[in-house]
Write a protein that holds these residues in place. Structure first.
Motif, PDB file in Angstrom:
ATOM      1  N   MET A  21       0.844  -1.211   0.000  1.00  8.78           N
ATOM      2  CA  MET A  21       0.000   0.000   0.000  1.00  8.78           C
ATOM      3  C   MET A  21       0.875   1.255   0.000  1.00  8.78           C
ATOM      4  N   LEU A  22       1.982   1.204   0.747  1.00  4.48           N
ATOM      5  CA  LEU A  22       2.901   2.361   0.781  1.00  4.48           C
ATOM      6  C   LEU A  22       3.415   2.664  -0.621  1.00  4.48           C
ATOM      7  N   LYS A  23       3.809   1.588  -1.343  1.00  4.79           N
ATOM      8  CA  LYS A  23       4.326   1.790  -2.707  1.00  4.79           C
ATOM      9  C   LYS A  23       3.245   2.351  -3.611  1.00  4.79           C
ATOM     10  N   ARG A  24       2.015   1.839  -3.457  1.00  5.35           N
ATOM     11  CA  ARG A  24       0.932   2.323  -4.319  1.00  5.35           C
ATOM     12  C   ARG A  24       0.581   3.773  -3.981  1.00  5.35           C
TER      13      ARG A  24
ATOM     14  N   SER B 288       3.198  -7.749  -6.017  1.00  4.94           N
ATOM     15  CA  SER B 288       4.150  -7.321  -7.033  1.00  4.94           C
ATOM     16  C   SER B 288       3.507  -7.371  -8.420  1.00  4.94           C
ATOM     17  N   ALA B 289       2.752  -8.442  -8.698  1.00  3.33           N
ATOM     18  CA  ALA B 289       2.076  -8.575  -9.990  1.00  3.33           C
ATOM     19  C   ALA B 289       1.030  -7.470 -10.164  1.00  3.33           C
ATOM     20  N   HIS B 290       0.394  -7.108  -9.057  1.00  2.00           N
ATOM     21  CA  HIS B 290      -0.604  -6.042  -9.108  1.00  2.00           C
ATOM     22  C   HIS B 290       0.055  -4.721  -9.489  1.00  2.00           C
ATOM     23  N   LEU B 291       1.225  -4.467  -8.920  1.00  2.00           N
ATOM     24  CA  LEU B 291       1.950  -3.232  -9.254  1.00  2.00           C
ATOM     25  C   LEU B 291       2.382  -3.227 -10.719  1.00  2.00           C
TER      26      LEU B 291
END
Lengths: 261, 266
Positions: B150-153, B181-184
């Motif tokens: 969530m932080l990365k998103r 990771s795949a979601h990102l």
């Protein structure tokens, strides 16, 4: 065995550090004049530097005033000049103890926190993130802190002095039965506007020095080649900031006293 | 040296950098064109993040040329550099969110500081980006309450809030589970397709790189050893690339006597 750094390289490093700190101050002062101006950021820092330091300043001022009165009373009794207690307490608090001790308290409470906070922002790339968002970190992070320091330290000093005077009143008048009129009249006769001005100028300079040194240490953590960059680095520069700021306060106190007296 | 093309959003040529006497990047030549996803790969310490810092103007170049969105980065003054940075977005490895601000305040920050949009428009834009990142409902949370993904998103939402022409993403999959990771990765592809962004991703995650990249640049010890599309990288006969693709550890042939000498030397 690791070779010892030569005097020349120590001097070289010191000059580089001073240069970096000078550029930092220049950039901060320059950023004070760059819009947009955010009152919110300033108020947040005033709350942190000023309002939240109030209690510790009141407690320190009270006890310092009491102990100064106690010491002076003991000395003045020997010369039969107890009536001068108000002057002694007033002068020592307004000219020296008020500005210096307030500054030292602010270093311990606020300067160390600012240094650690900005140091952590540096290692967590938050300062780089500001740069990448086209937000000047000097304007966003440092200038509100500098302004808050210059505004709040004189006010905190004034509070320290007033509370200290009443601490002295408690010891002199209530505990040792000195006349209240004599205590305040004597103070009124001796403490001149020049003494108040001296305390005021000192507190402004001290406010600037505290925030400048504390923020610069944290902000330029990545340029410091003396040790670790992570949490150990933050802990080391916080200690350094407190020590350097304290020494700078005492040194500039002497310089300012010599200039103004 | 790669050809200079006016459609390129990034051109790096002959970039050499040093840290003290140590050379960090050697003869870097790199082009990224409009709407391209370029992945910069390499193992830890290969110079990927350093290259990113130079491209972003966080470090000053003394040699070589970096042209970002048609501006030569090293020749820009602070004001022009900030003007250029308003056209790019950067998502940092750890999100680099401000811990004293809520998620919404973090994401709105570039709009508050760089635009004169009214509060309502800023709120709508923030909600849109949060929804795109599947972060709806986290507006009032503090960064400390978010998971790593969530932080990365949230960091990515802040990076794209100004709809940049060029997006940089540092290690999107580092420290994340394969599903997050795949979601990102899907998000990155979506950003390129939906918002017409050119994207530069720095990663050492092979799976992610091969999923999202149009072209891959492989860095090793501060040098570019190959730039090519996924097929070219897979077909490469360079031992360093084969090692990387087969996740083989780099081993040195050790001379036992030399090894003992080095260990016992004063």
């Amino acid at each position: 065995m690791a070779s010892q750094p030569s005097n020349e390289s120590i001097l070289n490093n010191l000059l580089i550090r001073l240069g970096i700190a000078g550029i930092f101050l220049y950039e901060t002062i320059r950023s004070l004049f760059i819009p947009p101006y955010s009152l919110n950021l300033l108020l947040k820092q005033i709350l942190f530097v000023g309002a939240r330091s109030m209690l510790v300043i009141i407690i320190a001022g009270l006890f310092v005033g009491m102990v100064v009165a106690l010491q002076f009373y003991d000395t003045l009794v020997r010369f039969g000049s107890v009536s001068l207690l108000g002057s002694a307490v007033g002068l020592s608090l307004t000219r020296e103890l008020g500005p210096v001790l307030t500054a030292l308290m602010v270093i311990g409470r606020t300067g160390s926190a600012m240094c650690a906070e900005i140091g952590i922002m540096r290692i967590e790339n938050q300062i780089d993130a500001l740069e990448c968002m086209a937000i000047d970190p000097y304007r966003f992070l440092i200038s509100p802190r500098i302004l808050a320091g210059v505004l709040c330290v004189p006010i905190l000093t004034a509070i320290f002095i007033v509370v200290g005077i009443f601490g002295g009143y408690f010891v002199g008048v209530i505990l040792f039965d000195l006349s209240a009129g004599s205590y305040f009249q004597n103070m009124n006769d001796t403490v001149l506007s020049r003494d108040l001005l001296m305390g005021f100028i000192k507190s402004i300079v001290f406010g600037l020095l505290i925030v400048w040194i504390s923020c610069e240490k944290g902000f330029n953590l990545h340029l410091d080649k003396n040790g670790a960059y992570g949490s150990e680095g933050v802990s080391r520069i916080t200690t350094e900031a407190v020590v350097i700021a304290s020494i700078a306060i005492l040194f500039s106190d002497y310089l300012l006293s010599a200039l103004i007296l | 040296m790669e050809d200079i093309n006016p459609k390129n959003v990034l051109e790096v040529s002959n970039l050499n950098t040093w840290y003290g006497n140590k050379k960090i990047l050697s003869d870097i030549n790199l082009n990224v064109s409009h709407k391209e996803i370029m992945v910069i790969m390499g193992h830890s310490g290969s110079g990927k993040s350093t290259l990113l810092r130079y491209i972003l103007g966080l470090e000053k170049t003394k040699t070589g040329l970096i042209r970002l969105l048609d501006k030569e980065v090293s020749k820009l003054n602070k004001k022009d550099l900030y003007k250029l940075r308003k056209r790019i977005g950067v998502a940092f490895q750890n999100g680099a969110l401000f811990s004293s601000m809520t998620v919404r305040e973090n994401i709105e920050l570039p709009l508050h500081e760089n635009t004169e949009l009214d509060e309502k428009t800023i709120h709508i834009m923030t909600r849109l980006k949060l929804e795109l990142m599947q972060l709806s409902g986290t507006e009032s949370l503090m960064p400390s309450e978010l998971s790593g993904g969530m932080l990365k998103r949230a960091g990515l939402a802040r990076a794209v809030i100004m709809d940049p022409e060029l997006l940089f993403f540092d290690e999107p999959s580092a420290g994340l589970d394969p599903i997050t990771s795949a979601h990102l990765d899907n998000l990155i592809l979506q950003l390129r397709d939906a918002l017409n962004m050119s994207i530069i991703v720095v990663t050492h995650d092979l799976e992610s790189a091969f999923k999202i990249a149009d072209r891959i640049t492989v860095l090793d010890k501060g040098k570019i050893i190959m730039v090519g599309d996924k097929g070219a990288i897979k077909k490469s006969r360079d031992a360093r690339i084969i090692n990387m693709l087969e996740r083989r550890a780099i081993t040195n042939n050790i001379d036992a006597d030399d090894y003992l000498n080095r260990l016992t030397r004063n």
